[in-house]
Design a protein around this motif. Structure first.
Motif, PDB file in Angstrom:
ATOM      1  N   GLN A  26       0.849  -1.194   0.000  1.00 16.71           N
ATOM      2  CA  GLN A  26       0.000   0.000   0.000  1.00 16.71           C
ATOM      3  C   GLN A  26       0.881   1.238   0.000  1.00 16.71           C
ATOM      4  O   GLN A  26       2.082   1.172   0.288  1.00 16.71           O
ATOM      5  CB  GLN A  26      -0.899   0.010   1.242  1.00 16.71           C
ATOM      6  N   ASN A  27       0.280   2.389  -0.300  1.00 18.37           N
ATOM      7  CA  ASN A  27       0.994   3.648  -0.138  1.00 18.37           C
ATOM      8  C   ASN A  27       0.430   4.380   1.073  1.00 18.37           C
ATOM      9  O   ASN A  27      -0.660   4.057   1.553  1.00 18.37           O
ATOM     10  CB  ASN A  27       0.920   4.505  -1.406  1.00 18.37           C
ATOM     11  N   PRO A  28       1.160   5.361   1.606  1.00 19.38           N
ATOM     12  CA  PRO A  28       0.742   5.993   2.864  1.00 19.38           C
ATOM     13  C   PRO A  28      -0.632   6.659   2.831  1.00 19.38           C
ATOM     14  O   PRO A  28      -1.275   6.786   3.874  1.00 19.38           O
ATOM     15  CB  PRO A  28       1.850   7.025   3.126  1.00 19.38           C
ATOM     16  N   PRO A  97       5.510   7.009  -2.273  1.00 21.34           N
ATOM     17  CA  PRO A  97       5.498   7.227  -3.727  1.00 21.34           C
ATOM     18  C   PRO A  97       6.761   7.946  -4.176  1.00 21.34           C
ATOM     19  O   PRO A  97       7.431   8.613  -3.380  1.00 21.34           O
ATOM     20  CB  PRO A  97       4.251   8.093  -3.930  1.00 21.34           C
ATOM     21  N   GLN A  98       7.088   7.817  -5.443  1.00 18.82           N
ATOM     22  CA  GLN A  98       8.211   8.548  -6.018  1.00 18.82           C
ATOM     23  C   GLN A  98       7.899   8.881  -7.464  1.00 18.82           C
ATOM     24  O   GLN A  98       7.073   8.220  -8.108  1.00 18.82           O
ATOM     25  CB  GLN A  98       9.508   7.730  -5.933  1.00 18.82           C
ATOM     26  N   THR A  99       8.551   9.926  -7.965  1.00 19.45           N
ATOM     27  CA  THR A  99       8.378  10.324  -9.365  1.00 19.45           C
ATOM     28  C   THR A  99       9.750  10.543  -9.995  1.00 19.45           C
ATOM     29  O   THR A  99      10.748  10.763  -9.304  1.00 19.45           O
ATOM     30  CB  THR A  99       7.554  11.619  -9.490  1.00 19.45           C
ATOM     31  N   ILE A 100       9.767  10.474 -11.318  1.00 19.41           N
ATOM     32  CA  ILE A 100      11.004  10.639 -12.080  1.00 19.41           C
ATOM     33  C   ILE A 100      10.963  11.955 -12.843  1.00 19.41           C
ATOM     34  O   ILE A 100       9.944  12.307 -13.441  1.00 19.41           O
ATOM     35  CB  ILE A 100      11.186   9.476 -13.078  1.00 19.41           C
ATOM     36  N   SER A 120      16.455  11.946 -12.595  1.00 21.15           N
ATOM     37  CA  SER A 120      16.487  11.784 -11.138  1.00 21.15           C
ATOM     38  C   SER A 120      15.126  11.352 -10.624  1.00 21.15           C
ATOM     39  O   SER A 120      14.100  11.599 -11.259  1.00 21.15           O
ATOM     40  CB  SER A 120      16.917  13.091 -10.455  1.00 21.15           C
ATOM     41  N   ALA A 121      15.137  10.691  -9.479  1.00 19.09           N
ATOM     42  CA  ALA A 121      13.905  10.267  -8.815  1.00 19.09           C
ATOM     43  C   ALA A 121      13.797  10.994  -7.483  1.00 19.09           C
ATOM     44  O   ALA A 121      14.812  11.266  -6.832  1.00 19.09           O
ATOM     45  CB  ALA A 121      13.905   8.756  -8.589  1.00 19.09           C
ATOM     46  N   THR A 122      12.573  11.304  -7.088  1.00 20.00           N
ATOM     47  CA  THR A 122      12.375  12.012  -5.802  1.00 20.00           C
ATOM     48  C   THR A 122      12.819  11.167  -4.617  1.00 20.00           C
ATOM     49  O   THR A 122      13.051  11.695  -3.539  1.00 20.00           O
ATOM     50  CB  THR A 122      10.894  12.393  -5.639  1.00 20.00           C
ATOM     51  N   SER A 123      12.952   9.861  -4.827  1.00 20.64           N
ATOM     52  CA  SER A 123      13.440   8.974  -3.764  1.00 20.64           C
ATOM     53  C   SER A 123      14.948   9.049  -3.617  1.00 20.64           C
ATOM     54  O   SER A 123      15.503   8.525  -2.650  1.00 20.64           O
ATOM     55  CB  SER A 123      13.059   7.534  -4.083  1.00 20.64           C
ATOM     56  N   ALA A 124      15.635   9.652  -4.592  1.00 23.35           N
ATOM     57  CA  ALA A 124      17.097   9.687  -4.680  1.00 23.35           C
ATOM     58  C   ALA A 124      17.673   8.328  -5.077  1.00 23.35           C
ATOM     59  O   ALA A 124      18.893   8.145  -5.086  1.00 23.35           O
ATOM     60  CB  ALA A 124      17.738  10.172  -3.389  1.00 23.35           C
ATOM     61  N   LEU A 125      16.823   7.362  -5.433  1.00 25.04           N
ATOM     62  CA  LEU A 125      17.290   6.078  -5.931  1.00 25.04           C
ATOM     63  C   LEU A 125      17.733   6.226  -7.390  1.00 25.04           C
ATOM     64  O   LEU A 125      17.240   7.103  -8.096  1.00 25.04           O
ATOM     65  CB  LEU A 125      16.178   5.028  -5.821  1.00 25.04           C
ATOM     66  N   SER A 162      12.513  -1.300  -0.545  1.00 22.90           N
ATOM     67  CA  SER A 162      11.680  -1.659   0.604  1.00 22.90           C
ATOM     68  C   SER A 162      10.929  -0.470   1.185  1.00 22.90           C
ATOM     69  O   SER A 162       9.990  -0.642   1.956  1.00 22.90           O
ATOM     70  CB  SER A 162      12.540  -2.300   1.690  1.00 22.90           C
ATOM     71  N   ALA A 163      11.332   0.752   0.821  1.00 26.86           N
ATOM     72  CA  ALA A 163      10.672   1.949   1.354  1.00 26.86           C
ATOM     73  C   ALA A 163       9.845   2.681   0.304  1.00 26.86           C
ATOM     74  O   ALA A 163       8.877   3.359   0.646  1.00 26.86           O
ATOM     75  CB  ALA A 163      11.708   2.905   1.953  1.00 26.86           C
ATOM     76  N   TYR A 164      10.222   2.556  -0.970  1.00 30.30           N
ATOM     77  CA  TYR A 164       9.555   3.292  -2.040  1.00 30.30           C
ATOM     78  C   TYR A 164       8.923   2.336  -3.052  1.00 30.30           C
ATOM     79  O   TYR A 164       9.528   1.316  -3.422  1.00 30.30           O
ATOM     80  CB  TYR A 164      10.544   4.201  -2.779  1.00 30.30           C
TER      81      TYR A 164
END
Length: 198
Positions: A26-28, A97-100, A120-125, A162-164
């Protein structure tokens, strides 16, 4: 225990089990959702959260409280000649969630050298790239190599961890023009040469 007529009475309690299937990530900001599980005895299953800071449970409804790993326990108490069922747990991740961000790419010539791209991704991944048109352009790592004239489309993706959760992929396209004086074969046509200066 001995009965009134002298016979020995033996109480036999039967075992029971719970069927509680896996739960999706799920997402938050996910809406509360309902759990389902069944016990072989027919007694209602009782749910509880083992990670209340991540997810809470009231009755059979789950509410997401924050990101992380959520674990929910399902129990069926002793009832009507049945023993209490072994607890069954199911876990899922609450993923952020994350976006590119992948900016547009300028048009190129078929004779241009290989070049690097970035996103870049907002997750920094790290973001991965793939060519959707390998006949026109290929990608190794973040380096694009032109293969022929045509339209090149490059897809940027980030699968999450595991987090995003996985990001929605982003595609950028650009036109590759034939180099002057080079032969070009268009689909369904004959080979021709682009004149110098065109």
């Amino acid at each position: 225990a001995k009965g009134g007529d002298g016979w020995l009475e033996i109480t036999w309690n039967m075992p029971q089990s719970i069927e509680f299937g896996p739960l999706n990530a799920q997402n938050p900001d996910a809406a509360p959702f309902q759990l389902t599980a069944t016990a072989t005895s027919g007694v209602p299953v009782v749910f509880s959260s083992l990670t209340p800071s991540i997810c809470s449970v009231v009755g059979s409804m789950v509410t997401i409280e924050g990101p992380g790993g959520c674990t929910i326990a399902a129990d069926a108490p002793a009832h009507g000649g049945y023993l209490a069922a072994p607890t069954v747990t199911q876990s899922f991740n609450v993923l952020l969630p994350q976006t590119i961000t992948f900016s547009s790419l300028p048009d190129r010539n078929a004779s241009d050298p290989a070049f690097d791209i970035s996103a870049s991704a907002t997750s920094a991944l790290p973001v991965s790239f793939e060519s959707a048109t390998p006949g026109v352009c290929t990608v190794v790592g973040a380096t694009v190599t032109i293969q022929s004239a045509g339209r090149c489309s490059i897809v940027a993706s980030q699968p999450g961890d595991s987090a995003y959760g996985p990001a929605v992929s982003v595609t950028q396209s650009f036109q590759v023009s034939a180099a002057s004086g080079s032969p070009v074969t268009a689909p369904g046509t004959s080979t021709f040469v682009v004149p110098e200066g065109v």
